[in-house]
Design a protein around this motif. Structure first.
Motif, PDB file in Angstrom:
ATOM      1  N   TYR A   1       0.991  -1.173  -0.032  1.00  0.00           N
ATOM      2  CA  TYR A   1       0.115  -0.050   0.107  1.00  0.00           C
ATOM      3  C   TYR A   1       1.003   1.287   0.100  1.00  0.00           C
ATOM      4  CZ  TYR A   1       1.237   0.227   5.067  1.00  0.00           C
ATOM      5  OH  TYR A   1       1.996   0.036   6.223  1.00  0.00           O
ATOM      6  N   ALA A   2       0.472   2.375  -0.603  1.00  0.00           N
ATOM      7  CA  ALA A   2       0.997   3.852  -0.399  1.00  0.00           C
ATOM      8  C   ALA A   2       0.742   4.396   0.768  1.00  0.00           C
ATOM      9  CB  ALA A   2       0.838   4.368  -1.504  1.00  0.00           C
TER      10      ALA A   2
ATOM     11  N   LEU B   1      -1.759  -2.734  -5.149  1.00  0.00           N
ATOM     12  CA  LEU B   1      -2.205  -1.834  -4.302  1.00  0.00           C
ATOM     13  C   LEU B   1      -3.462  -1.544  -4.245  1.00  0.00           C
ATOM     14  CD1 LEU B   1       0.891  -1.129  -4.733  1.00  0.00           C
ATOM     15  CD2 LEU B   1       0.305   1.514  -4.509  1.00  0.00           C
ATOM     16  N   PRO B   2      -4.133  -1.247  -2.896  1.00  0.00           N
ATOM     17  CA  PRO B   2      -5.595  -1.015  -2.881  1.00  0.00           C
ATOM     18  C   PRO B   2      -6.083   0.120  -3.788  1.00  0.00           C
ATOM     19  CG  PRO B   2      -4.505  -0.899  -0.819  1.00  0.00           C
ATOM     20  CD  PRO B   2      -3.314  -0.975  -1.790  1.00  0.00           C
ATOM     21  N   VAL B   3      -7.371  -0.046  -4.253  1.00  0.00           N
ATOM     22  CA  VAL B   3      -8.123   1.105  -4.818  1.00  0.00           C
ATOM     23  C   VAL B   3      -9.334   1.123  -3.917  1.00  0.00           C
ATOM     24  CG1 VAL B   3      -9.275   1.705  -7.001  1.00  0.00           C
ATOM     25  CG2 VAL B   3      -6.958   0.817  -7.066  1.00  0.00           C
ATOM     26  N   LEU B   4      -9.799   2.237  -3.718  1.00  0.00           N
ATOM     27  CA  LEU B   4     -11.198   2.435  -3.013  1.00  0.00           C
ATOM     28  C   LEU B   4     -12.232   2.917  -3.910  1.00  0.00           C
ATOM     29  CD1 LEU B   4      -9.034   2.604  -0.744  1.00  0.00           C
ATOM     30  CD2 LEU B   4     -10.489   4.058   0.604  1.00  0.00           C
ATOM     31  N   GLY B   5     -13.115   2.142  -4.363  1.00  0.00           N
ATOM     32  CA  GLY B   5     -14.219   2.414  -5.247  1.00  0.00           C
ATOM     33  C   GLY B   5     -15.263   3.242  -4.520  1.00  0.00           C
ATOM     34  N   SER B   6     -16.471   3.737  -5.031  1.00  0.00           N
ATOM     35  CA  SER B   6     -17.640   4.142  -4.401  1.00  0.00           C
ATOM     36  C   SER B   6     -18.166   3.327  -3.259  1.00  0.00           C
ATOM     37  CB  SER B   6     -18.601   4.378  -5.509  1.00  0.00           C
ATOM     38  OG  SER B   6     -19.132   3.248  -5.952  1.00  0.00           O
TER      39      SER B   6
ATOM     40  N   ASP C   1       5.161   7.968  -9.965  1.00  0.00           N
ATOM     41  CA  ASP C   1       4.432   9.009 -10.922  1.00  0.00           C
ATOM     42  C   ASP C   1       3.015   8.557 -11.330  1.00  0.00           C
ATOM     43  OD1 ASP C   1       6.742  10.391 -10.933  1.00  0.00           O
ATOM     44  OD2 ASP C   1       7.492   9.689 -12.713  1.00  0.00           O
ATOM     45  N   ASP C   2       2.599   7.218 -11.052  1.00  0.00           N
ATOM     46  CA  ASP C   2       1.110   6.911 -11.196  1.00  0.00           C
ATOM     47  C   ASP C   2       0.283   6.941 -10.120  1.00  0.00           C
ATOM     48  OD1 ASP C   2      -0.752   5.454 -12.848  1.00  0.00           O
ATOM     49  OD2 ASP C   2      -0.198   3.914 -11.920  1.00  0.00           O
ATOM     50  N   LEU C   3       0.895   7.271  -8.961  1.00  0.00           N
ATOM     51  CA  LEU C   3      -0.190   7.310  -7.739  1.00  0.00           C
ATOM     52  C   LEU C   3      -0.645   8.733  -7.546  1.00  0.00           C
ATOM     53  CD1 LEU C   3       2.586   5.622  -5.003  1.00  0.00           C
ATOM     54  CD2 LEU C   3       0.434   4.720  -6.122  1.00  0.00           C
ATOM     55  N   ARG C   4      -2.085   8.541  -7.351  1.00  0.00           N
ATOM     56  CA  ARG C   4      -2.796   9.805  -7.153  1.00  0.00           C
ATOM     57  C   ARG C   4      -3.553   9.676  -5.918  1.00  0.00           C
ATOM     58  NH1 ARG C   4      -0.094  10.657 -10.760  1.00  0.00           N
ATOM     59  NH2 ARG C   4      -0.372  11.247 -12.985  1.00  0.00           N
ATOM     60  N   GLU C   5      -3.522  11.035  -5.246  1.00  0.00           N
ATOM     61  CA  GLU C   5      -4.489  11.014  -4.077  1.00  0.00           C
ATOM     62  C   GLU C   5      -5.938  11.456  -4.515  1.00  0.00           C
ATOM     63  OE1 GLU C   5      -5.004  13.783  -0.132  1.00  0.00           O
ATOM     64  OE2 GLU C   5      -2.983  13.050  -0.301  1.00  0.00           O
ATOM     65  N   ARG C   6      -6.779  10.614  -4.372  1.00  0.00           N
ATOM     66  CA  ARG C   6      -8.106  11.035  -5.183  1.00  0.00           C
ATOM     67  C   ARG C   6      -9.095  11.679  -4.344  1.00  0.00           C
ATOM     68  NH1 ARG C   6      -7.965   7.759  -9.783  1.00  0.00           N
ATOM     69  NH2 ARG C   6      -6.364   6.001  -9.848  1.00  0.00           N
TER      70      ARG C   6
ATOM     71  N   ARG D   1      -7.316  10.058   2.019  1.00  0.00           N
ATOM     72  CA  ARG D   1      -7.226   8.821   1.281  1.00  0.00           C
ATOM     73  C   ARG D   1      -6.014   8.515   0.851  1.00  0.00           C
ATOM     74  NH1 ARG D   1     -12.242   7.652  -2.951  1.00  0.00           N
ATOM     75  NH2 ARG D   1     -10.636   6.449  -3.811  1.00  0.00           N
ATOM     76  N   PRO D   2      -5.263   7.278   1.032  1.00  0.00           N
ATOM     77  CA  PRO D   2      -4.100   6.835   0.685  1.00  0.00           C
ATOM     78  C   PRO D   2      -3.982   7.074  -0.976  1.00  0.00           C
ATOM     79  CG  PRO D   2      -5.216   4.979   1.011  1.00  0.00           C
ATOM     80  CD  PRO D   2      -6.018   6.072   1.377  1.00  0.00           C
ATOM     81  N   PRO D   3      -2.903   7.432  -1.449  1.00  0.00           N
ATOM     82  CA  PRO D   3      -2.526   7.524  -3.088  1.00  0.00           C
ATOM     83  C   PRO D   3      -2.860   6.067  -3.477  1.00  0.00           C
ATOM     84  CG  PRO D   3      -0.676   8.283  -1.744  1.00  0.00           C
ATOM     85  CD  PRO D   3      -1.325   7.725  -0.502  1.00  0.00           C
ATOM     86  N   GLU D   4      -3.365   6.184  -4.593  1.00  0.00           N
ATOM     87  CA  GLU D   4      -3.639   4.924  -5.357  1.00  0.00           C
ATOM     88  C   GLU D   4      -3.261   5.117  -6.763  1.00  0.00           C
ATOM     89  OE1 GLU D   4      -8.047   5.021  -5.548  1.00  0.00           O
ATOM     90  OE2 GLU D   4      -8.170   5.321  -3.166  1.00  0.00           O
TER      91      GLU D   4
END
Length: 211
Positions: free
Chosen positions: A66-67, A91-96, A109-114, A118-121
């Motif tokens: 996880y990030a 890595l975890p991704v949190l959907g709706s 560079d692909d990680l984003r804090e959405r 929330r942790p970067p995804e």
């Protein structure tokens, strides 16, 4: 953070469980908040060096990681080191509605804090919750872990539910600081899956009582 210090905590009855857990979460978060960025970076590199010595991590072809959030034990150096070894990283991704999902890590560079907090995804395709079964080892965040392997998370229950998809033989390794390892016992719920290993910047050990 002090080296080798250990919390000891006991809940006298079931009615006080939620309140006591929340109090412990506040305590750990407050202490983490006082760790300087420079110290966090140093500890993150030490944690990565420790995790890479765990035999199950060394042998893994696919790992769930996880990030880390800013105040958590840092996972950036660990992600870089595992990726450099050619390990496939989920890595975890949190959907709706905090839906459980996973995506492949392709680099920082692909990680984003959405969303705030929330942790970067990773930004790649979502693989579904069941993708966790591909992981040979699962590295999980924790605020505390007791001597039996029971893990105190952030309180949302995300990992408690997602670990249902982990392979039964996949080691579960909690990443935290040394003074967050409890001498006492945390309350254990029916859905809790104890971690099998604990890793801190000071070292790692298998949890003998995990079951």
């Amino acid at each position: 953070m002090s080296d080798g210090a250990h919390l000891s905590w006991h809940t006298p009855d079931d009615e006080q469980v939620a309140e006591a857990k929340d109090a412990l979460r506040r305590e750990v978060r407050a202490r983490r908040g006082h760790v300087s960025p420079r110290c966090r970076d140093e500890l993150a590199h030490r944690l990565a060096a420790v995790v890479l010595t765990i035999p199950q991590v060394q042998a893994a072809g696919c790992a769930s990681v996880y990030a880390s959030r800013p105040t958590e034990p840092g996972t950036g150096p660990l992600l870089d080191a595992l990726a450099a070894r050619g390990v496939r990283l989920l890595l975890p991704v949190l959907g709706s509605g905090l839906q459980r999902d996973w995506a492949v890590y392709t680099g920082p560079d692909d990680l984003r804090e959405r969303a705030p907090g929330r942790p970067p995804e990773p930004g790649g395709d979502a693989l579904g919750a069941a993708a966790l079964a591909q992981a040979d080892v699962v590295l999980v965040p924790a605020l505390s872990v007791d001597r039996s392997g029971v893990r105190l998370g952030q309180g949302g229950g995300w990992y408690d539910r997602v670990l249902e998809h982990a392979r039964p033989d996949a080691p579960l390794v909690a990443l935290l600081y040394a003074d967050e390892v409890l001498d006492g016992l945390l309350p254990r719920s029916a859905h809790d899956r104890p971690v099998t290993h604990v890793a801190t910047p000071e070292g790692w050990h298998a949890v003998a009582d995990a079951s």
